[in-house]
Every structure is written in structure tokens, then in C-alpha cells.
Design an enzyme around this catalytic site. Structure first.
Site, PDB file in Angstrom:
ATOM      1  N   ASP A  51       0.816  -1.214   0.000  1.00  0.00           N
ATOM      2  CA  ASP A  51       0.000   0.000   0.000  1.00  0.00           C
ATOM      3  C   ASP A  51       0.851   1.266   0.000  1.00  0.00           C
ATOM      4  O   ASP A  51       0.495   2.261  -0.635  1.00  0.00           O
ATOM      5  CB  ASP A  51      -0.926   0.000   1.218  1.00  0.00           C
ATOM      6  CG  ASP A  51      -2.043  -1.022   1.085  1.00  0.00           C
ATOM      7  OD1 ASP A  51      -2.291  -1.481  -0.044  1.00  0.00           O
ATOM      8  OD2 ASP A  51      -2.652  -1.373   2.106  1.00  0.00           O
ATOM      9  N   GLY A  52       1.971   1.242   0.709  1.00  0.00           N
ATOM     10  CA  GLY A  52       2.846   2.412   0.741  1.00  0.00           C
ATOM     11  C   GLY A  52       3.377   2.767  -0.635  1.00  0.00           C
ATOM     12  O   GLY A  52       3.489   3.952  -0.990  1.00  0.00           O
ATOM     13  N   LYS A  56       2.706   6.297  -2.907  1.00  0.00           N
ATOM     14  CA  LYS A  56       3.753   7.094  -3.566  1.00  0.00           C
ATOM     15  C   LYS A  56       3.473   7.227  -5.060  1.00  0.00           C
ATOM     16  O   LYS A  56       3.593   8.314  -5.640  1.00  0.00           O
ATOM     17  CB  LYS A  56       5.121   6.455  -3.338  1.00  0.00           C
ATOM     18  CG  LYS A  56       5.609   6.465  -1.898  1.00  0.00           C
ATOM     19  CD  LYS A  56       6.993   5.832  -1.796  1.00  0.00           C
ATOM     20  CE  LYS A  56       7.520   5.856  -0.360  1.00  0.00           C
ATOM     21  NZ  LYS A  56       6.771   4.947   0.529  1.00  0.00           N
ATOM     22  N   ASN A 119      -4.206   8.841   1.983  1.00  0.00           N
ATOM     23  CA  ASN A 119      -4.677   8.198   3.209  1.00  0.00           C
ATOM     24  C   ASN A 119      -5.075   9.205   4.277  1.00  0.00           C
ATOM     25  O   ASN A 119      -6.229   9.306   4.649  1.00  0.00           O
ATOM     26  CB  ASN A 119      -3.597   7.284   3.790  1.00  0.00           C
ATOM     27  CG  ASN A 119      -3.768   5.839   3.397  1.00  0.00           C
ATOM     28  OD1 ASN A 119      -4.704   5.489   2.688  1.00  0.00           O
ATOM     29  ND2 ASN A 119      -2.870   4.985   3.859  1.00  0.00           N
ATOM     30  N   ASP A 120      -4.061   9.944   4.784  1.00  0.00           N
ATOM     31  CA  ASP A 120      -4.329  10.777   5.956  1.00  0.00           C
ATOM     32  C   ASP A 120      -3.224  11.785   6.213  1.00  0.00           C
ATOM     33  O   ASP A 120      -2.130  11.703   5.648  1.00  0.00           O
ATOM     34  CB  ASP A 120      -4.506   9.895   7.204  1.00  0.00           C
ATOM     35  CG  ASP A 120      -3.382   8.880   7.391  1.00  0.00           C
ATOM     36  OD1 ASP A 120      -2.202   9.260   7.229  1.00  0.00           O
ATOM     37  OD2 ASP A 120      -3.662   7.712   7.689  1.00  0.00           O
ATOM     38  N   LYS A 130       4.834  15.900  25.979  1.00  0.00           N
ATOM     39  CA  LYS A 130       3.616  15.732  26.753  1.00  0.00           C
ATOM     40  C   LYS A 130       2.408  15.767  25.814  1.00  0.00           C
ATOM     41  O   LYS A 130       2.506  16.139  24.653  1.00  0.00           O
ATOM     42  CB  LYS A 130       3.508  16.849  27.785  1.00  0.00           C
ATOM     43  CG  LYS A 130       4.640  16.868  28.806  1.00  0.00           C
ATOM     44  CD  LYS A 130       4.457  18.034  29.771  1.00  0.00           C
ATOM     45  CE  LYS A 130       5.586  18.070  30.797  1.00  0.00           C
ATOM     46  NZ  LYS A 130       5.428  19.218  31.739  1.00  0.00           N
ATOM     47  N   ASP A 149      -2.700  12.860  22.359  1.00  0.00           N
ATOM     48  CA  ASP A 149      -1.358  12.765  21.775  1.00  0.00           C
ATOM     49  C   ASP A 149      -1.317  13.326  20.358  1.00  0.00           C
ATOM     50  O   ASP A 149      -0.244  13.526  19.797  1.00  0.00           O
ATOM     51  CB  ASP A 149      -0.895  11.307  21.746  1.00  0.00           C
ATOM     52  CG  ASP A 149      -0.491  10.790  23.119  1.00  0.00           C
ATOM     53  OD1 ASP A 149      -0.355  11.606  24.053  1.00  0.00           O
ATOM     54  OD2 ASP A 149      -0.321   9.562  23.261  1.00  0.00           O
ATOM     55  N   TYR A 162      -4.026   4.182   9.791  1.00  0.00           N
ATOM     56  CA  TYR A 162      -3.778   4.646  11.156  1.00  0.00           C
ATOM     57  C   TYR A 162      -5.083   4.868  11.916  1.00  0.00           C
ATOM     58  O   TYR A 162      -5.218   4.499  13.091  1.00  0.00           O
ATOM     59  CB  TYR A 162      -2.955   5.932  11.102  1.00  0.00           C
ATOM     60  CG  TYR A 162      -2.337   6.369  12.414  1.00  0.00           C
ATOM     61  CD1 TYR A 162      -2.474   5.627  13.579  1.00  0.00           C
ATOM     62  CD2 TYR A 162      -1.577   7.542  12.476  1.00  0.00           C
ATOM     63  CE1 TYR A 162      -1.892   6.038  14.770  1.00  0.00           C
ATOM     64  CE2 TYR A 162      -0.993   7.960  13.656  1.00  0.00           C
ATOM     65  CZ  TYR A 162      -1.158   7.208  14.806  1.00  0.00           C
ATOM     66  OH  TYR A 162      -0.584   7.625  15.979  1.00  0.00           O
ATOM     67  N   ALA A 184      -5.167   8.702  21.369  1.00  0.00           N
ATOM     68  CA  ALA A 184      -5.039   8.525  22.822  1.00  0.00           C
ATOM     69  C   ALA A 184      -5.572   9.726  23.597  1.00  0.00           C
ATOM     70  O   ALA A 184      -4.843  10.356  24.362  1.00  0.00           O
ATOM     71  CB  ALA A 184      -3.578   8.246  23.187  1.00  0.00           C
TER      72      ALA A 184
END
Length: 258
Positions: A51-52, A56, A119-120, A130, A149, A162, A184
Site C-alpha cells: 500500500d505504501g 507514492k 490516506n491521511d 507531553k 497525543d 492509522y 489517545a
């Protein structure tokens, strides 16, 4: 037919195998690595990898160019054939016996420049950093705030990448939507939200954090604007291709328990 063959760097041998087969019936006008710079103009782009590699190659293609992927990676959501199926592919190509999927890009604007993602796009903290307070403003609506996060903005194509791993929904590729998924988050009830694809999304962090486009780190920024791009590619599938079968076989989703 004029065909370009683009391959993952480690898959040149497999690329040459396809070139030998395809060139018996069609003109191979380009043969090279999918991550090489430049645009590709051809009647069809054949991609060898996972997929990567398809991600590309898609960015190198002219708008609306049909693409077909040969699996030489892991999951292979965007690939349609295996190398062993080359004769079957050539038969489908002779008769143009394909199902076609339109996969569109999103455009990302930031101080780092303009980028395209199939994708994203992700804004996330450093491993040593933090949690961050992130404001997400959807066009025509008031802001949402996440203490998390990071956040992922994905297309339907990216919903099985993802976004899925952080609890987002699987979205059929025909849907005209964007998905916003916090990474998260501090509050348990903070979940993904799905919005119309014609709404612009502005994401702003309280400090500079990493920006990744289709999983590739591009730098640090505080603010991005995301909207649907006019650019798209056409993914060719075998005529019997079924999306539900793919997510069931590759992800185990909806599999019947015997």
C-alpha cells in the site's frame, strides 16, 4: 496501450518480471522506482509493492489515471492482483474487464507548504513530549477541543490505516466523507467523528508538533488546513472484487464464527 511500471525499491526483480510479460502486448514507456521524483503520464500505471508503494505512485500520476497494484507487501488494501495472476490481469486488460474505484486526495496547507495525501494527515506529539491541547474547527461549525497525543484526518481510503488502529470506523471507499480521529485522548468518551468531505477542517495545536502526510514525517507545525482536493486516481480491480470480502479476509472484520 502505453503503460508505466513503478516498483518498490526492493522489488525491482518483480518489476522486471511484470515488464517482460506486459511488454509482449503493450508499450512500457516508463520503468522505475515509485519514490523517484517527477510526474508520470501514461494510459495505465502498474505498481509493484504494498500500500505504501501505491500511495507514492498515486502522487506521481496525472489526474484520473487508472492504476493497478500487484501485491508484494503485507496487507495490500490498494493492490488488486498477485504476481502469480499476471496472465489473468493481461486477459482482464485485453477486455478492460475491471471494476473501477475513484480514490481522491486531501490537500493540506501549513507553514511547511502544500501537501497531498491519499490516506491521511497526522499531527502528533514527539515520543518525549507531553500531551497537547488541540483545537479542531470544522467549517460552518464551532470548535472541538481534544487533550490527546494528536489527531488524524483521513479519507475513506485511509480509514483502514492509522485511523482504524486508534479506534476509527471502517469507511467504504465510495463515501464522500472525512474522518477526524483523536490519538489517545484523555477522556474516554472522545471518539472519531465523520464529516462531509466538502467541509474544510482547521487543526491547531498549542505548540509545534509533528506533521505526517501518509505516514511520512514532513516537519513540525502548529496549524494545518485540510480540504478535499480535486485530484484523484482510479484503482482497477478484478470484476469479482468485493470490499467486504477484503476487510473480512485481511482484518477479520465480520467473519462468521463457526
Amino acid at each position: 496501450m502505453k503503460i508505466a511500471i513503478l516498483y518498490r525499491e526492493e522489488r525491482e526483480k518483480e518489476g522486471k518480471f511484470l515488464k517482460e510479460k506486459i511488454s509482449k502486448e503493450h508499450e512500457v514507456i516508463e520503468f522505475g522506482k515509485a519514490n523517484a521524483p517527477g510526474r508520470v503520464t501514461a494510459d495505465l500505471i502498474v505498481v509493484v509493492g504494498g500500500d505504501g508503494t501505491v500511495l507514492k505512485a498515486a502522487k506521481k500520476a496525472a489526474d484520473g489515471t487508472p492504476m493497478v497494484g500487484f501485491k508484494a507487501g503485507r496487507l495490500g488494501f490498494l493492490t488488486s492482483y498477485t504476481l502469480d495472476e499476471i496472465d489473468r490481469f493481461l486477459e482482464d486488460l485485453r477486455n478492460w474487464n475491471f471494476r473501477e474505484e475513484t480514490r481522491w486526495f486531501i490537500q493540506i496547507e501549513s507553514e511547511l507548504g502544500n501537501h497531498l495525501a491519499l490516506n491521511d494527515v497526522t499531527l502528533e506529539r514527539d515520543l518525549s513530549g507531553k500531551m497537547v491541547e488541540i483545537e479542531v474547527e470544522v467549517e460552518h461549525h464551532s470548535s472541538m477541543w481534544f487533550f490527546a497525543d494528536g489527531v488524524v484526518i483521513s479519507t475513506p481510503t485511509g480509514s483502514t490505516a492509522y485511523s482504524l488502529s486508534i479506534g476509527g470506523p471502517i469507511i467504504f471507499p465510495e463515501c464522500e466523507v472525512l474522518e477526524i480521529s483523536p490519538i489517545a485522548p484523555q477522556f474516554f468518551l472522545t471518539r472519531s467523528v465523520v464529516i462531509p468531505s466538502n467541509f474544510k477542517v482547521v487543526v491547531e495545536s498549542q505548540r509545534d508538533i509533528n506533521m505526517l502526510v501518509d505516514g511520512v514525517l514532513t516537519g513540525k507545525t502548529k496549524r494545518i488546513e485540510v480540504k478535499k482536493s480535486r485530484r484523484y486516481v482510479r484503482i482497477l480491480r478484478p470484476p469479482e472484487y468485493d470490499y467486504v470480502t477484503v476487510i473480512r479476509d485481511k482484518l477479520g472484520y465480520g467473519r462468521r464464527i463457526e
